[in-house]
Design a protein around this motif. Structure first.
Motif, PDB file in Angstrom:
ATOM      1  N   GLU A   2      29.322  49.632  45.959  1.00  0.00           N
ATOM      2  CA  GLU A   2      28.979  50.456  47.110  1.00  0.00           C
ATOM      3  C   GLU A   2      30.196  50.659  48.009  1.00  0.00           C
ATOM      4  N   ASN A   4      30.685  51.336  51.141  1.00  0.00           N
ATOM      5  CA  ASN A   4      30.725  50.644  52.420  1.00  0.00           C
ATOM      6  C   ASN A   4      31.157  49.190  52.252  1.00  0.00           C
ATOM      7  N   ASP A   5      30.599  48.534  51.216  1.00  0.00           N
ATOM      8  CA  ASP A   5      30.971  47.138  50.945  1.00  0.00           C
ATOM      9  C   ASP A   5      32.441  47.036  50.563  1.00  0.00           C
ATOM     10  N   LYS A   8      34.684  47.480  53.724  1.00  0.00           N
ATOM     11  CA  LYS A   8      34.664  46.288  54.583  1.00  0.00           C
ATOM     12  C   LYS A   8      35.401  45.119  53.927  1.00  0.00           C
ATOM     13  N   PRO A  76      29.433  44.445  43.749  1.00  0.00           N
ATOM     14  CA  PRO A  76      28.952  44.563  45.139  1.00  0.00           C
ATOM     15  C   PRO A  76      28.391  43.253  45.680  1.00  0.00           C
ATOM     16  N   CYS A  79      31.187  41.000  46.837  1.00  0.00           N
ATOM     17  CA  CYS A  79      31.814  41.553  48.046  1.00  0.00           C
ATOM     18  C   CYS A  79      30.983  41.241  49.285  1.00  0.00           C
ATOM     19  N   ARG A  80      29.678  41.452  49.172  1.00  0.00           N
ATOM     20  CA  ARG A  80      28.805  41.183  50.324  1.00  0.00           C
ATOM     21  C   ARG A  80      28.796  39.699  50.668  1.00  0.00           C
TER      22      ARG A  80
END
Length: 239
Positions: A2, A4-5, A8, A76, A79-80
């Motif tokens: 993703e 956004n992930d 960030k 993902p 990453c989160r």
């Protein structure tokens, strides 16, 4: 992964995707060519600096730069989790597989990193995603099962002698305990020897090569004699 992930994650690591640092641009194919037969193999468990792991056998990633391979690996979840709890990965990646199982409840297979090592360079055999993540995130150490390949002069000499006879000695995949089976595959030839001459018993390999050398010499002698007889018949019947 993703967007956004990723953004960030990169921001937290101070990575500029449009101008990546040098370590992110290194190709995942820095692995020297060598004959594994010419090496002794030792399996060890140890902590490895991920920045020394610059190769993978996985065709999907082997021709990519580190950042390209990482983005292809689509992670993902990691990453989160890193954004929420980066210390987890510092602990997880330097823990043994048994400790990792306790940390996340998954099986041994999904918690094991397997590497090959040759002259202080490392290649990934299993655990591509975890290693790629560790390299990008600059995790200092990963715990791995490592097969260390160490050049061995005796094995190298046998390899060269066999190669001169047209035989390429290698770690035989069909049956690692059968030198006879391997030589039969290579030469379409049954050396009539015991069925369990292993590649780890160098004396038996040497004995096999001596037997084959004798057979090849005899074949060459017979061909030479046959050639002389034919020349003689040619002189008699076609003069």
């Amino acid at each position: 992964m993703e967007t956004n992930d990723v953004a960030k994650f990169y921001q937290k690591l101070e990575i500029d995707r449009n101008n990546p640092k040098d370590y992110l641009l290194k190709k995942m194919n820095d692995w020297p060519e060598f004959q594994s037969f010419c090496c002794t193999k030792t399996k060890v468990e140890k902590l490895v600096n991920p920045q020394q792991i610059n190769s993978t056998l996985h065709s999907k990633y082997s021709d990519c730069s580190l950042i390209e391979a990482f983005e292809k690996s689509n992670q993902p979840g990691r990453c989160r989790k890193f954004l929420d709890n980066p210390s987890y990965f510092l602990k997880y990646l330097k823990s043994s597989p048994e400790q990792r199982v306790k940390m996340n409840g998954r099986g041994m297979g999904g918690n094991t990193i397997i590497l090959s090592e040759y002259k202080e360079k490392f290649s990934i055999r299993d655990g591509n995603h975890r290693v790629l993540f560790a390299k990008v995130a600059r995790i200092p150490l990963v715990y791995a099962t490592v097969t260390v390949y160490t050049p061995d002069s005796k094995r190298t000499d046998l390899f060269r002698r066999a190669k001169a006879m047209g035989i390429i000695l290698k770690d035989y995949g069909g049956n690692p305990n059968s030198c006879a089976a391997y030589l039969a595959d290579q030469l379409e030839y049954n050396p009539r020897c015991e069925p369990f001459r292993t590649f780890e018993d160098l004396q038996n390999i040497e004995a096999s090569l001596l037997e084959i050398q004798k057979e090849l010499s005899q074949i060459q002698t017979n061909k030479s004699q046959e050639s002389k007889i034919r020349q003689m018949f040619n002189k008699i019947f076609f003069r």
